[in-house]
Design a protein around this motif. Structure first.
Motif, short mmCIF file in Angstrom:
data_model
loop_
_atom_site.label_atom_id
_atom_site.label_comp_id
_atom_site.label_asym_id
_atom_site.label_seq_id
_atom_site.Cartn_x
_atom_site.Cartn_y
_atom_site.Cartn_z
N ILE A 39 19.49 -7.44 -1.35
CA ILE A 39 19.94 -6.63 -2.48
C ILE A 39 19.34 -7.15 -3.79
O ILE A 39 19.27 -8.37 -4.00
N CYS A 40 18.91 -6.21 -4.61
CA CYS A 40 18.41 -6.53 -5.95
C CYS A 40 19.17 -5.68 -6.95
O CYS A 40 19.36 -4.48 -6.73
N ARG A 41 19.60 -6.25 -8.05
CA ARG A 41 20.33 -5.48 -9.05
C ARG A 41 19.49 -5.18 -10.28
O ARG A 41 19.93 -4.48 -11.17
N CYS A 42 18.29 -5.74 -10.34
CA CYS A 42 17.46 -5.55 -11.54
C CYS A 42 16.42 -4.45 -11.39
O CYS A 42 16.26 -3.62 -12.28
N THR A 43 15.65 -4.48 -10.30
CA THR A 43 14.40 -3.73 -10.29
C THR A 43 14.50 -2.29 -9.82
O THR A 43 13.61 -1.50 -10.09
N GLY A 44 15.52 -1.94 -9.06
CA GLY A 44 15.52 -0.60 -8.46
C GLY A 44 14.58 -0.52 -7.26
O GLY A 44 14.36 0.56 -6.72
N TYR A 45 14.04 -1.62 -6.83
CA TYR A 45 13.29 -1.76 -5.58
C TYR A 45 11.86 -1.23 -5.53
O TYR A 45 11.08 -1.66 -4.69
N HIS A 46 11.49 -0.27 -6.39
CA HIS A 46 10.16 0.33 -6.26
C HIS A 46 9.04 -0.70 -6.23
O HIS A 46 8.15 -0.66 -5.37
N ASN A 47 9.08 -1.64 -7.19
CA ASN A 47 8.00 -2.63 -7.25
C ASN A 47 8.09 -3.67 -6.16
O ASN A 47 7.09 -4.27 -5.78
N ILE A 48 9.30 -3.90 -5.66
CA ILE A 48 9.45 -4.80 -4.52
C ILE A 48 8.74 -4.20 -3.31
O ILE A 48 8.00 -4.88 -2.58
N VAL A 49 8.94 -2.90 -3.10
CA VAL A 49 8.29 -2.22 -1.97
C VAL A 49 6.77 -2.30 -2.12
O VAL A 49 6.05 -2.58 -1.17
N ARG A 50 6.30 -2.07 -3.35
CA ARG A 50 4.84 -2.17 -3.60
C ARG A 50 4.35 -3.57 -3.29
O ARG A 50 3.29 -3.77 -2.71
N ALA A 51 5.13 -4.55 -3.73
CA ALA A 51 4.73 -5.95 -3.52
C ALA A 51 4.67 -6.28 -2.03
O ALA A 51 3.72 -6.92 -1.56
N VAL A 52 5.67 -5.84 -1.28
CA VAL A 52 5.70 -6.14 0.15
C VAL A 52 4.51 -5.49 0.84
O VAL A 52 3.85 -6.09 1.69
N ASP A 53 4.22 -4.26 0.45
CA ASP A 53 3.08 -3.54 1.02
C ASP A 53 1.78 -4.31 0.76
O ASP A 53 0.97 -4.55 1.67
N ALA A 54 1.60 -4.71 -0.49
CA ALA A 54 0.37 -5.42 -0.85
C ALA A 54 0.33 -6.79 -0.20
O ALA A 54 -0.71 -7.24 0.29
N GLY A 55 1.45 -7.48 -0.18
CA GLY A 55 1.51 -8.80 0.44
C GLY A 55 1.20 -8.73 1.92
O GLY A 55 0.51 -9.59 2.47
N ALA A 56 1.71 -7.69 2.57
CA ALA A 56 1.46 -7.51 4.00
C ALA A 56 -0.04 -7.36 4.27
O ALA A 56 -0.60 -8.00 5.17
N LYS A 57 -0.67 -6.54 3.47
CA LYS A 57 -2.11 -6.34 3.64
C LYS A 57 -2.87 -7.63 3.38
O LYS A 57 -3.78 -8.00 4.10
N ALA A 58 -2.46 -8.34 2.34
CA ALA A 58 -3.15 -9.58 1.97
C ALA A 58 -2.98 -10.65 3.04
O ALA A 58 -3.84 -11.51 3.21
N MET A 59 -1.87 -10.59 3.77
CA MET A 59 -1.61 -11.59 4.82
C MET A 59 -2.53 -11.36 6.01
O MET A 59 -2.64 -12.22 6.89
N ALA A 60 -3.22 -10.21 6.02
CA ALA A 60 -4.03 -9.85 7.19
C ALA A 60 -5.29 -10.68 7.30
O ALA A 60 -5.78 -10.95 8.39
N GLY A 61 -5.86 -11.03 6.16
CA GLY A 61 -7.15 -11.69 6.30
C GLY A 61 -7.51 -12.43 5.03
O GLY A 61 -6.64 -12.78 4.25
N PRO A 62 -8.81 -12.64 4.83
CA PRO A 62 -9.25 -13.37 3.62
C PRO A 62 -8.80 -12.62 2.39
O PRO A 62 -8.72 -11.40 2.39
N ALA A 63 -8.50 -13.38 1.36
CA ALA A 63 -7.92 -12.80 0.14
C ALA A 63 -8.85 -11.76 -0.42
O ALA A 63 -10.04 -11.99 -0.61
#
Lengths: 167, 574
Positions: free
Chosen positions: A135-159
């Protein structure tokens, strides 16, 4: 009192503790790793998520004694030894996935676990469903979702060079 | 625009510590020899305290003290205050019942503070709390906002009908005339339900007493450490200001709930001298639900008068505002000056009259929360406007557009003067973006699939960065609403801004630095924002009500920032 031994962020630790000690208390008060937070008393909020033997677990709902012999990793243990951030940490900063920062360690630990289980190419629906326990009370989650998406892709291989957050 | 100045997209400076788990929230801080506090809370909404027997608790392992309201009284510690005086229609002051940090004689809501148990460990304090025997004389509760004033149950003796105040704003006569002449009157009963704020970080406090200097330090989850210091020294009487340092380190969200000066932090700082050890407390989520100040809780009868041309000619509102069991720090201002002056909304309404009855009930205190009065006003106005449009058979967007203020500056009947605005432009853009024209078709299509489809509007106006001090002072505020900034340029060219604002998620360490980068032309990394410590920052009023951009950054901007040339001269003359 009871004695417990486990590995925390790669370091073997042993301590005598009150048997009622929750893992999150052990981490915060005994090991003085205060990055793992307590945000609720019902296991709902996810601020306490750590990895135990490679799986995301809510440290507020686990007794320290239950982790006898386990390998525990907290938010303090995911960056490289030279300080290079984990791609998921980097993604949260890049995409403004935090404001007050209190839910952030739990979000990052949960996010890494999502990738471990669901792979690097996550769709939005999956991310939102998988984050139900955080649960987050500040962000409304949109940017968290974006971050997770980007982080997931970045975890795939070389930066890959990351774009700045759009908004 | 430079790469790091105002408006530039930069990564936040504060994020590094948050994403690595090295933030310093109050509960992360530990002091040698610290003891832990646990609060025993009332399980009853309303009861007298006949007797407290702590003898068994005091004998339990690790217990240092069990303190009650009697101990506070013996030390002549004052109660928690409400800092905004509101007067009744007849000019008499609001009825402020006493608000001791630990209950004295009576408890008035479930969660009210009865005693504090201080022990070596939190587990010992909790265990001992179960051994404290409290003999309660249970009284009837009064919880319903709408009927509190007619209840036989009296919460505070100073308010025999549970009325805190009966206040009004606007022009009653003009409004009556408008309603008499109206072609159409809309009447609604509107409830704005109580909310619990729930920032992710629960409240926490650490009180420390330095015997050598007779000096106190309080770490607390506050949005405004200077206000906390002011209240604790000048009103509650913990210590003179120069003997009290208040530090609000990283704070995990506030939304208003961390503005107020609460019982627990007061008790922690007071008790640290009594037990001779640092006293640490943190709230669990249940306590947060019970005793963090709640928001909203209005019951409103609202009426709108409309003429034969579909123009709004009058607005009349009677609101009963539930302030809970005790007046929290800014509670009285929320359903009055933060509410009624917004009742014109974006509309040209020639006559407005608002009457507000604030009431006591045996519930958690209610105070400012995320918008504090303005969401309540917006809800009333927009519900009336929507229902009016439907009753008159006028398209809701069109009805709004017909009534928007178009000439500026516009003086409303409720204090506020609007300097500029173009409400039609916003509405047009919204209608285009929402493809309003195509809505009917989409609704029919959805109906075929067995789905209901709706569309709604909200035109709102918000008052934030509330100021200036003289104005709010004249309305009853006990403090000014200025802000303070000090700019320090160091010998090798780094810059420190000491600000009375406080960041608990707002990102001031980045945005305030961007302002300075813009003005001085120095790199972002060389600018540090210092906030949250009354020892470092001389004065401040804190962060709430969207004031830090408007007031906090204005203070920085108005400070005598050295010109760019003098910075480079200093740097090069090493």
């Amino acid at each position: 009192m009871a004695t417990v031994s486990m590995t925390v962020n790669g370091k073997a630790v042993t301590a005598d503790i009150d048997p009622r000690t929750l893992l999150v208390q052990f981490i915060r008060e005994n090991q003085l790793l205060t990055g793992t937070h307590v945000g609720c008393d019902t296991s709902q909020c996810g601020a306490c998520v750590v990895h135990i033997d490679g799986k995301a677990v809510k440290a507020c709902t686990t007794l320290a004694l239950q982790c006898q012999g386990a390998n525990v990793v907290t938010i303090e243990g995911i960056a490289a030894a030279d300080g290079t951030l984990h791609p998921m940490q980097e993604a949260f900063r890049e995409h403004h996935g935090l404001q007050c920062g209190f839910c952030t360690p739990g979000m990052i630990m949960s996010a890494i676990d999502i990738v471990n289980r669901k792979g690097n190419d996550l769709d939005e629906h999956t991310i939102r469903e998988e984050l139900e326990g955080n649960i987050c009370r500040c962000t409304g989650y949109h940017n968290i979702v974006r971050a997770v998406d980007a982080g997931a892709k970045a975890m795939a291989g070389p930066a890959k060079p990351m774009k700045h957050a759009a908004e | 625009m430079s790469a790091t100045g105002i408006g530039a997209s930069v990564r936040r400076k504060e994020d590094h510590r948050f994403i690595t788990g090295s933030g310093r929230y109050t509960d992360d801080i530990n002091r040698p020899g610290q003891a832990h506090a646990y609060f025993l809370r009332s399980p009853h909404a309303h009861a007298t305290i006949k007797r407290i027997d702590a003898s068994r608790a005091l004998a339990m392992p690790g217990v240092l003290a069990v303190l009650t309201g009697d101990d506070l009284a013996a030390d002549k510690i004052g109660g928690l205050i409400c800092g905004w005086m509101i007067h009744n229609k007849d000019g008499s002051p609001m009825r402020a019942g006493g608000h001791p940090a630990l209950a004295q004689g009576k408890v008035r809501y479930v969660g009210d503070h009865v005693a504090v148990i201080i022990a070596d460990t939190l587990a010992q304090a909790r265990d001992a709390s179960e051994a404290v025997v409290v003999d309660y004389g249970v009284l009837p509760a009064v919880v319903d906002t709408a009927t509190a004033m007619t209840s036989k149950t009296v919460v505070h003796d100073v308010a025999p009908n549970n009325s805190v105040y009966n206040w009004h704003l606007g022009n009653k006569d003009d409004t009556e005339k408008a309603f008499k002449a109206a072609r159409h009157v809309v009447k609604m009963n509107i409830v704005n339900n109580r909310l619990a704020p729930n920032p992710m970080e629960p409240r926490a406090a650490i009180g420390l007493y330095d015997k050598a200097e007779d000096h106190y330090t309080l770490y607390t989850t506050s949005q405004n450490p200077h206000v906390a210091r002011l209240v604790l020294s000048a009103f509650i009487g913990i210590a003179p200001e120069n003997k009290l340092r208040v530090v609000a380190p990283d704070v995990g969200g506030g939304f208003g709930s961390k503005i107020f000066i609460y019982a627990e932090e007061t008790v922690c700082v007071w008790a640290s001298k009594k037990v001779g050890r640092p006293v640490k407390w943190n709230s669990d989520r249940t306590e947060a639900f019970l005793s963090d100040a709640h928001g909203r809780d209005h019951v409103t009868e609202a009426q709108m008068a409309i003429d034969e041309n579909g123009k709004i000619t009058g607005l009349r509102v009677h609101t009963i505002a539930n302030l809970g069991a005790y007046l929290s720090t800014f509670s009285s201002s929320v359903p009055t000056y933060l509410y009624a002056p917004l009742l014109s909304g974006q509309y040209n309404i020639p006559a407005i009259y608002a009457e507000v009855d604030a009431v006591y009930t045996t519930t958690a205190p209610v105070d400012a929360y995320r918008g504090a009065g303005r969401p309540e006003a917006t809800y009333v106005v927009e519900r009336l406007v929507e229902v009016a449009a439907r009753q008159l058979g006028i398209d809701p967007a069109k009805f709004r557009q017909m009534n928007y203020i178009t000439k500026f500056p516009h003086q409303t009947p409720v204090i506020m003067m609007y300097d500029a605005g173009n409400y039609n432009a916003s509405m047009k853009k919204a209608l285009d973006a929402a493809d309003y024209k195509g809505f009917g078709k989409r609704r029919k299509e959805a109906e075929k699939r067995g789905k209901l489809r709706g569309i709604g509007f909200s035109s709102y106006i918000e008052a934030c960065g509330i100021a200036p001090s003289a104005a709010v002072g004249s309305l009853g505020a006990g403090v000014g609403l200025w802000e303070s900034a000090e700019v320090r340029v160091n010998p090798i060219g780094t810059v420190e801004i000491l600000t009375g604002s406080h960041s608990h998620g707002q990102g001031h360490e980045t945005t305030f630095a961007q302002l300075v980068c813009e003005r001085l032309g120095v790199p972002l990394e060389s600018v540090s924002i210092i906030h949250g410590d009354t020892d470092k920052v001389q004065m401040g009023m804190g962060t709430y009500g969207s004031r830090s951009g408007a007031v906090g950054m204005s203070a920085i901007s108005s400070s005598k920032l050295p010109r760019r040339t003098s910075i480079s001269r200093t740097a090069s003359s090493r």
